[in-house]
Design an enzyme around this catalytic site. Structure first.
Site, PDB file in Angstrom:
ATOM      1  N   TYR A  62       0.652  -1.116  -0.014  1.00  0.00           N
ATOM      2  CA  TYR A  62      -0.113  -0.016   0.154  1.00  0.00           C
ATOM      3  C   TYR A  62       0.854   1.237  -0.027  1.00  0.00           C
ATOM      4  O   TYR A  62       0.503   2.350  -0.569  1.00  0.00           O
ATOM      5  CB  TYR A  62      -0.843  -0.109   1.145  1.00  0.00           C
ATOM      6  CG  TYR A  62      -2.255  -0.674   0.974  1.00  0.00           C
ATOM      7  CD1 TYR A  62      -2.426  -1.904   0.647  1.00  0.00           C
ATOM      8  CD2 TYR A  62      -3.378   0.308   1.169  1.00  0.00           C
ATOM      9  CE1 TYR A  62      -3.767  -2.710   0.492  1.00  0.00           C
ATOM     10  CE2 TYR A  62      -4.835  -0.380   0.943  1.00  0.00           C
ATOM     11  CZ  TYR A  62      -4.922  -1.611   0.636  1.00  0.00           C
ATOM     12  OH  TYR A  62      -5.975  -2.078   0.583  1.00  0.00           O
ATOM     13  N   LYS A  73       2.483 -15.224   2.711  1.00  0.00           N
ATOM     14  CA  LYS A  73       2.728 -16.106   1.696  1.00  0.00           C
ATOM     15  C   LYS A  73       4.355 -16.312   1.501  1.00  0.00           C
ATOM     16  O   LYS A  73       5.106 -16.074   0.502  1.00  0.00           O
ATOM     17  CB  LYS A  73       2.350 -15.225   0.341  1.00  0.00           C
ATOM     18  CG  LYS A  73       2.448 -15.906  -1.079  1.00  0.00           C
ATOM     19  CD  LYS A  73       1.235 -16.939  -0.972  1.00  0.00           C
ATOM     20  CE  LYS A  73       1.520 -17.686  -2.315  1.00  0.00           C
ATOM     21  NZ  LYS A  73       0.483 -18.916  -2.450  1.00  0.00           N
ATOM     22  N   ASP A 104      -3.665 -18.103   0.538  1.00  0.00           N
ATOM     23  CA  ASP A 104      -4.639 -18.634  -0.356  1.00  0.00           C
ATOM     24  C   ASP A 104      -5.318 -19.789   0.620  1.00  0.00           C
ATOM     25  O   ASP A 104      -6.561 -19.887   0.188  1.00  0.00           O
ATOM     26  CB  ASP A 104      -4.073 -19.357  -1.668  1.00  0.00           C
ATOM     27  CG  ASP A 104      -2.715 -20.106  -1.398  1.00  0.00           C
ATOM     28  OD1 ASP A 104      -2.233 -20.115  -0.201  1.00  0.00           O
ATOM     29  OD2 ASP A 104      -2.297 -20.712  -2.410  1.00  0.00           O
ATOM     30  N   ASP A 162      -6.816  -6.680   3.833  1.00  0.00           N
ATOM     31  CA  ASP A 162      -7.933  -5.976   3.326  1.00  0.00           C
ATOM     32  C   ASP A 162      -8.718  -7.115   2.331  1.00  0.00           C
ATOM     33  O   ASP A 162      -9.739  -7.013   2.504  1.00  0.00           O
ATOM     34  CB  ASP A 162      -7.158  -5.081   2.042  1.00  0.00           C
ATOM     35  CG  ASP A 162      -8.095  -4.346   1.272  1.00  0.00           C
ATOM     36  OD1 ASP A 162      -9.158  -3.734   1.758  1.00  0.00           O
ATOM     37  OD2 ASP A 162      -8.103  -4.278  -0.254  1.00  0.00           O
ATOM     38  N   ASP A 199     -12.610  -8.431   3.902  1.00  0.00           N
ATOM     39  CA  ASP A 199     -13.868  -8.440   2.980  1.00  0.00           C
ATOM     40  C   ASP A 199     -14.587  -9.834   3.224  1.00  0.00           C
ATOM     41  O   ASP A 199     -15.888  -9.942   3.304  1.00  0.00           O
ATOM     42  CB  ASP A 199     -13.936  -7.901   1.642  1.00  0.00           C
ATOM     43  CG  ASP A 199     -14.135  -6.586   1.747  1.00  0.00           C
ATOM     44  OD1 ASP A 199     -13.867  -5.859   2.602  1.00  0.00           O
ATOM     45  OD2 ASP A 199     -14.342  -6.017   0.607  1.00  0.00           O
TER      46      ASP A 199
END
Ligand code: IPM
Ligand code: MG
Length: 355
Positions: free
Chosen positions: A135, A190, A222, A246, A250
């Site tokens: 970001y 990851k 994942d 982020d 959601d």
């Protein structure tokens, strides 16, 4: 105590108005001051985060934030787009710890897209790092690709980076949050591909030594995305970086029936914070009086608890929200067969009455 109220764009003004109504009814001596932000900031002063708004946010004890963004600003250069307001506030005020709880209220299990037995009783907390990662990582930009099979072509690039102290400070926040809950912390990364994630994982393992009562596990992002829809109740606290957080927050929000139910807190090292619903500005329903104000009302409750030292008042608001759900009040996003669908104001009024 001073609260900066930044309603923003889209449904932001409607939903913050309901939260303000609740705050004003508590009988506390809060000083509330409003300022424009996002597209509204751009319209008023030519910038999504006007200097006067930032000054107010700095000076306040806590910030109640609505939402920012509207398609009509998509053509502006990035620095002037509404999203820069929230990113700027997070960065300027060093709000690095983002708490995103996902709770499935028993009355709303039917509103989730998953089977009731998968989500009923769900209560997880996502702790998202909010100041670093891709970001904010420099360098970033658009250029002519310097090398590779597409050398010379137009290319966009961003940089994912985390420093050890940055990971360490969010690790402490997450471990301490886990200590107050079921003492299970899942760190999502990851590390099978990214250096940033390897450092993240090593640092988590280091910090874990200071919290022997918390059980730390690691999961690739994942797999975490898959496990969240497969067996979400297996999680307690999840800690992850800005980008993965982020996306996963959601996803977690949707397990609960509607993102319209989820509050969030973004805190600095001294627990000063910005409180906002996890959802966005929803320009498609703006001004129609149908948005769900509960996420913002619950964000105000988090504000009372974390930044203003008023845990009892926070409990009162949360109980009032549970009560209106029991009474069957539903905005469109959480409509269930047994509920009565009401608008934004009616929902706010129902909470006020329950309070
Ligand atoms: C969020 C939002 C923001 C983010 C946007 C509006 C910049 O999606 O708070 O999750 O990406 O962090
Ligand atoms: Mg988001």
């Amino acid at each position: 105590m001073k609260i900066a109220v930044l309603p923003g764009d889209g449904i932001g003004p409607e939903i913050t108005a309901e939260a303000v109504k609740i705050l004003n009814a508590l009988g506390e001596k809060f000083e509330l001051e409003e300022a424009p932000v996002g597209g509204a900031g751009y319209e008023a002063q030519g910038h999504p985060l006007p200097d006067s708004t930032l000054a107010l946010a700095r000076q306040a004890d806590a910030i109640l934030f609505g939402a920012v963004g509207d398609w009509k600003y998509d053509k502006l250069e990035r620095a002037l787009r509404p999203e820069q307001a929230i990113l700027g506030l997070r960065k300027h005020l060093q709000l690095f710890a983002n708490f995103r709880p996902a709770i499935c209220y028993p009355q709303l299990t039917g509103a989730s897209s998953l089977k009731p037995e998968i989500v009923s009783g769900l209560d997880i907390l996502i702790v998202r790092e909010l100041n670093g990662d891709i970001y904010f990582g420099a360098p970033r930009g658009l250029r002519e690709a310097p090398d590779g099979p597409f050398a010379g072509a137009k290319e966009g690039f961003d940089t994912m980076r985390y420093s050890e102290p940055e990971v360490r400070r969010i690790a402490h926040v997450a471990f301490q949050a886990a200590q107050k809950r079921q003492k299970k912390l899942t760190s999502v990364d990851k590390a099978n591909v990214l250096e940033t994630s390897q450092l993240w994982r090593d640092t988590m393992i280091e910090v874990a030594k200071e919290y022997p009562d918390v059980e730390l596990s690691h999961m690739y992002v994942d797999n975490a995305a898959m496990q969240l829809v497969k067996a979400p109740k297996a999680f307690d606290v999840v800690v992850t970086g800005n980008m993965f957080g982020d996306i996963l927050s959601d996803e977690a929000a949707m397990l609960t029936g509607s993102i319209g139910m989820l509050p969030s807190a973004s805190l600095d090292k001294d627990n000063k914070g910005l409180y906002e619903p996890s959802h966005g500005s929803a320009p498609d329903i703006a001004g129609k009086g149908v948005a769900n104000p509960l996420a913002t009302i619950l964000s105000a409750a988090m504000m009372l608890r974390y930044s203003l030292g008023k845990a009892e008042q926070a409990d009162r608001i949360e109980s009032a929200v549970k009560k209106v759900l029991e009474q069957g009040y539903r905005t469109g996003d959480i409509a269930t067969a047994d509920g009565k669908v009401v608008g934004t104001k009616e929902m706010g009024d129902a909470v006020l009455k329950a309070l």
